[in-house]
Design an enzyme around this catalytic site. Sequence first.
Site, PDB file in Angstrom:
ATOM      1  N   GLU A  87       0.810  -1.227   0.000  1.00  0.00           N
ATOM      2  CA  GLU A  87       0.000   0.000   0.000  1.00  0.00           C
ATOM      3  C   GLU A  87       0.846   1.281   0.000  1.00  0.00           C
ATOM      4  OE1 GLU A  87      -1.581  -2.706   0.713  1.00  0.00           O
ATOM      5  OE2 GLU A  87      -3.627  -2.336   0.052  1.00  0.00           O
TER       6      GLU A  87
ATOM      7  N   TYR B  10       3.451   1.966   1.887  1.00  0.00           N
ATOM      8  CA  TYR B  10       4.049   2.348   3.171  1.00  0.00           C
ATOM      9  C   TYR B  10       5.570   2.110   3.138  1.00  0.00           C
ATOM     10  CZ  TYR B  10      -0.602   2.992   5.198  1.00  0.00           C
ATOM     11  OH  TYR B  10      -1.863   3.460   5.474  1.00  0.00           O
TER      12      TYR B  10
ATOM     13  N   ARG C 202       2.589  -8.653   4.293  1.00  0.00           N
ATOM     14  CA  ARG C 202       1.648  -8.112   3.302  1.00  0.00           C
ATOM     15  C   ARG C 202       2.445  -7.510   2.158  1.00  0.00           C
ATOM     16  NH1 ARG C 202      -3.733  -4.842   4.300  1.00  0.00           N
ATOM     17  NH2 ARG C 202      -4.486  -4.846   2.166  1.00  0.00           N
TER      18      ARG C 202
ATOM     19  N   HIS D  28      -1.551   3.953  -1.635  1.00  0.00           N
ATOM     20  CA  HIS D  28      -2.593   4.917  -1.283  1.00  0.00           C
ATOM     21  C   HIS D  28      -2.633   6.097  -2.252  1.00  0.00           C
ATOM     22  CE1 HIS D  28      -4.119   2.895   2.093  1.00  0.00           C
ATOM     23  NE2 HIS D  28      -3.089   3.074   2.883  1.00  0.00           N
TER      24      HIS D  28
ATOM     25  N   GLN E 131     -18.251   5.285   3.837  1.00  0.00           N
ATOM     26  CA  GLN E 131     -18.773   6.493   4.470  1.00  0.00           C
ATOM     27  C   GLN E 131     -18.548   6.552   5.975  1.00  0.00           C
ATOM     28  OE1 GLN E 131     -22.459   6.616   1.632  1.00  0.00           O
ATOM     29  NE2 GLN E 131     -22.746   8.139   3.215  1.00  0.00           N
TER      30      GLN E 131
HETATM   31  P1  NAP Z   1     -26.960  18.136  -1.369  1.00  0.00           P
HETATM   32  O1  NAP Z   1     -25.746  17.342  -1.272  1.00  0.00           O
HETATM   33  O2  NAP Z   1     -27.335  19.039  -0.260  1.00  0.00           O
HETATM   34  O3  NAP Z   1     -26.834  18.985  -2.712  1.00  0.00           O
HETATM   35  C1  NAP Z   1     -27.817  19.843  -3.134  1.00  0.00           C
HETATM   36  C2  NAP Z   1     -27.321  20.627  -4.336  1.00  0.00           C
HETATM   37  O4  NAP Z   1     -28.322  21.494  -4.724  1.00  0.00           O
HETATM   38  C3  NAP Z   1     -26.101  21.460  -4.058  1.00  0.00           C
HETATM   39  O5  NAP Z   1     -25.242  21.357  -5.166  1.00  0.00           O
HETATM   40  C4  NAP Z   1     -26.652  22.871  -3.896  1.00  0.00           C
HETATM   41  O6  NAP Z   1     -25.637  23.699  -4.381  1.00  0.00           O
HETATM   42  C5  NAP Z   1     -27.884  22.845  -4.761  1.00  0.00           C
HETATM   43  N1  NAP Z   1     -28.965  23.672  -4.259  1.00  0.00           N
HETATM   44  C6  NAP Z   1     -29.402  23.805  -2.990  1.00  0.00           C
HETATM   45  N2  NAP Z   1     -30.457  24.634  -2.925  1.00  0.00           N
HETATM   46  C7  NAP Z   1     -30.705  25.022  -4.190  1.00  0.00           C
HETATM   47  C8  NAP Z   1     -31.672  25.885  -4.767  1.00  0.00           C
HETATM   48  N3  NAP Z   1     -32.590  26.500  -4.038  1.00  0.00           N
HETATM   49  N4  NAP Z   1     -31.628  26.064  -6.100  1.00  0.00           N
HETATM   50  C9  NAP Z   1     -30.716  25.467  -6.865  1.00  0.00           C
HETATM   51  N5  NAP Z   1     -29.770  24.626  -6.363  1.00  0.00           N
HETATM   52  C10 NAP Z   1     -29.770  24.423  -5.039  1.00  0.00           C
HETATM   53  O7  NAP Z   1     -28.218  17.227  -1.607  1.00  0.00           O
HETATM   54  P2  NAP Z   1     -28.445  16.021  -2.594  1.00  0.00           P
HETATM   55  O8  NAP Z   1     -27.547  16.051  -3.756  1.00  0.00           O
HETATM   56  O9  NAP Z   1     -29.911  16.034  -2.821  1.00  0.00           O
HETATM   57  O10 NAP Z   1     -28.068  14.786  -1.713  1.00  0.00           O
HETATM   58  C11 NAP Z   1     -28.824  14.502  -0.552  1.00  0.00           C
HETATM   59  C12 NAP Z   1     -27.984  13.749   0.413  1.00  0.00           C
HETATM   60  O11 NAP Z   1     -27.720  12.466  -0.069  1.00  0.00           O
HETATM   61  C13 NAP Z   1     -26.676  14.445   0.653  1.00  0.00           C
HETATM   62  O12 NAP Z   1     -26.451  14.594   2.020  1.00  0.00           O
HETATM   63  C14 NAP Z   1     -25.685  13.542   0.083  1.00  0.00           C
HETATM   64  O13 NAP Z   1     -24.519  13.486   0.891  1.00  0.00           O
HETATM   65  C15 NAP Z   1     -26.376  12.209   0.075  1.00  0.00           C
HETATM   66  N6  NAP Z   1     -25.855  11.438  -1.041  1.00  0.00           N
HETATM   67  C16 NAP Z   1     -24.629  10.963  -0.935  1.00  0.00           C
HETATM   68  C17 NAP Z   1     -24.083  10.296  -1.972  1.00  0.00           C
HETATM   69  C18 NAP Z   1     -22.717   9.725  -1.858  1.00  0.00           C
HETATM   70  O14 NAP Z   1     -22.140   9.394  -2.834  1.00  0.00           O
HETATM   71  N7  NAP Z   1     -22.178   9.593  -0.694  1.00  0.00           N
HETATM   72  C19 NAP Z   1     -24.791  10.126  -3.133  1.00  0.00           C
HETATM   73  C20 NAP Z   1     -26.062  10.634  -3.221  1.00  0.00           C
HETATM   74  C21 NAP Z   1     -26.577  11.317  -2.161  1.00  0.00           C
HETATM   75  P3  NAP Z   1     -25.734  25.284  -4.441  1.00  0.00           P
HETATM   76  O15 NAP Z   1     -26.549  25.674  -3.249  1.00  0.00           O
HETATM   77  O16 NAP Z   1     -24.321  25.748  -4.399  1.00  0.00           O
HETATM   78  O17 NAP Z   1     -26.373  25.567  -5.742  1.00  0.00           O
HETATM   79 FE1  SF4 Z   2     -17.512   0.826   5.599  1.00  0.00          FE
HETATM   80 FE2  SF4 Z   2     -19.825  -0.153   6.441  1.00  0.00          FE
HETATM   81 FE3  SF4 Z   2     -19.706   1.201   4.147  1.00  0.00          FE
HETATM   82 FE4  SF4 Z   2     -18.667  -1.263   4.390  1.00  0.00          FE
HETATM   83  S1  SF4 Z   2     -20.816  -0.682   4.527  1.00  0.00           S
HETATM   84  S2  SF4 Z   2     -17.696   0.473   3.443  1.00  0.00           S
HETATM   85  S3  SF4 Z   2     -17.863  -1.189   6.460  1.00  0.00           S
HETATM   86  S4  SF4 Z   2     -19.294   2.001   6.181  1.00  0.00           S
END
Ligand code: NAP
Ligand code: SF4
Length: 675
Positions: A165, A167, A215, A253, A340
């Site tokens: 990795e 290291y 490893r 990494h 996450q």
């Molecule tokens: P979000 O992450 O809060 O993004 C919302 C987007 O909309 C931002 O880009 C924001 O940017 C824009 N926005 C907010 N208010 C707005 C308005 N009034 N008019 C126009 N644009 C606006 O929400 P989301 O994309 O709906 O995701 C929801 C949740 O699901 C999030 O917490 C996210 O972390 C989670 N999620 C995570 C993943 C992942 O891969 N881990 C994937 C999908 C969803 P601006 O305000 O700058 O325009």
């Molecule tokens: Fe990590 Fe749990 Fe997501 Fe697996 S499911 S990658 S252990 S947070």
Amino acid sequence: MTRYPNLFQPLELGHVTLKNRVLMGSMHTGLEETKDWNRVAEFYAERARGGVGLMVTGGMAPNREGGVFPGAAGLYTPEDIANHRLVTDRVHQAGGRIAMQILHAGRYAYGPDCVAPSPIKSPISPFPPKELDEAGIEKQIADFATAASRAKEAGYDGVEVMGSEGYFLNQFIVTHTNKRTDRWGGAYENRIRLPIEVVKRVRAAVGPDFIVIYRLSMIDLVPEGSTHDEVVHLAQEIETAGADILNTGIGWHEARIPTIATSVPRAAFAWVTQKLMGKVGIPLITSNRINTPEVAEQILAEGCADMVSMARPFLADARFMAKAEAGQGGLIAPCIACNQACLDHTFSGKISTCLVNPRACHETELVIEKAGAAKTVAVVGAGPAGLAAALTAAERGHEVTLFDRAEEIGGQLNLAKRIPGKEEFIGFVDWYERMVAAAGITLRLGRAARVDDLRGFDEVIVATGVAPRDPRIAGQEGPNVLSYIDVLRGGAEVGRRVAIVGAGGIGFDVAEFLVEAVPSPTLDLEEWKVQWGVADPAVQRGGLAPGGPQPEPPQREVILLQRKSERPGKRLGKTTGWIHRATLRMKGVKMKAGVTYERITPDGLWIRTGEAGETPVLLEVDTVVLCAGQVPERSLADALAAQGIAAHVIGGADVAAELDAKRAIDQGTRLAARL
Ligand code: NAP
Ligand code: SF4
């Protein structure tokens, strides 16, 4: 008769026999740094009780300069030995075995005292390392040996010497990081002198009856990485030096190829370990993106390795092996490889846990016990928050009824599972279905629950989730405008040129959905390797394809927009955001920050990128997709409150901002644990 005959085959190591072919791979959880050693011990003991053959601890530094960060856990003092003894005793009482990983970070150490073969700063740490002199190298070797003998004194069954990795030991092996001209650099024989010497001295320090795992980086995925012939040569030398088992390391990494994220195909690197099979006399362990007993069994049955390492799957379910052995493989909580709650936490200085299993690393604090008195519990909303609450309440002996207006459970997980590269969510929802059935939860699907449906329950939990935020852009009611739900549910016509309003997690997901062909490369290993530029290390040094990544052409032209001026995608997962950004870049997706939305017309989306008053420009697109975030769906919660019916509101219905399944599941589980 077990369904997994190879998985449950004991592994003979001479002085010890492992009860099955599964190793819980090393994970840095941050628990040791809490100094609550009872908590550390319980984390490992719970997994020992779950039946894994051998566990490896998170990396323990052999000395201060080798710590991943200042103050990283190690084994330096008699007090440290007593603390580690608590862990090993508890694991042994639980019938398990545990080895301690010795991890020297070298130039990856996040501190000013870091050392390396050559003074070349790594791209993932701001600290330039000091070049070691001869005496400095000797000190590092001695410290590895001392750490190993301390591990033995602390009751461990063995050690794993971390040589992959990217290291410290890996940094000596390749010219990418080793520019020395003395006996520790230059020719390959010189560059591998350090790992060989370390293994020899470790073996000498611990004697014959102690497991020594090495490893080994079998595919570096960095420029000037090792060739396969070099890997074979090193493996043979490490065997001669005294290792009992070789574990597989994949990619440094700093490599720009994903190796464990959810979009990496399952068992994507088992072929790398297989290339070494038969070339050494000691067992080989393979690893990376193995998360079900079926996949593990297949790897062993096909002769890719003698043993399988899984790490994150043991955060998701400590009883992985026990369930597999009992024929309950379908009830194993799946690791969806999201990072996450585990790696993203580690790299943010937080204690690891698991999105799927919030008890991981919180075993002593989040205790789920039978309730004193069984209650009737209504849960409205079968998304992640509601499902977690329902299952936990049922586990505690409550009588649970789960309502959802949809015909299927899963809520927003059913949208996530349609994203290319997020196919693990399909199995996640399927697992919830089996768990709900096994728990005897009554399901009421296909009709929105009303206040009258909820009268008479002892407890009411509202997990009604979120609704899309209305961005109020003029013209958004036009036929060329869709919400992310229309797009991801399928059926809606999406044109060839698309503008996405909102570059959050969902905006990125929708962009991937729109540019990627079906089935996604995650389901086709050969295509995935071409997409990311992974080659056979027997043909290309380090396993890097000469032409780099070669993705399929995108399905559409997409532009992703946000109002904030920061880099789009900045807030995505700490360890996975770069993969989403790189994927979209490869597919030619344009990203624009700092925009103001003016209006939508049949010609497209009018935006401004500068001051108010500046002339708007037209983005000529066929479709505009709204991904502007979400707001709580509280109509039921409000109606209950108006009628004076007490309810617990969780998940997106509680707080929609930055909602993700991790927070939803954690909140649902914790609420039900105390009902
Ligand atoms: P979000 O992450 O809060 O993004 C919302 C987007 O909309 C931002 O880009 C924001 O940017 C824009 N926005 C907010 N208010 C707005 C308005 N009034 N008019 C126009 N644009 C606006 O929400 P989301 O994309 O709906 O995701 C929801 C949740 O699901 C999030 O917490 C996210 O972390 C989670 N999620 C995570 C993943 C992942 O891969 N881990 C994937 C999908 C969803 P601006 O305000 O700058 O325009
Ligand atoms: Fe990590 Fe749990 Fe997501 Fe697996 S499911 S990658 S252990 S947070």
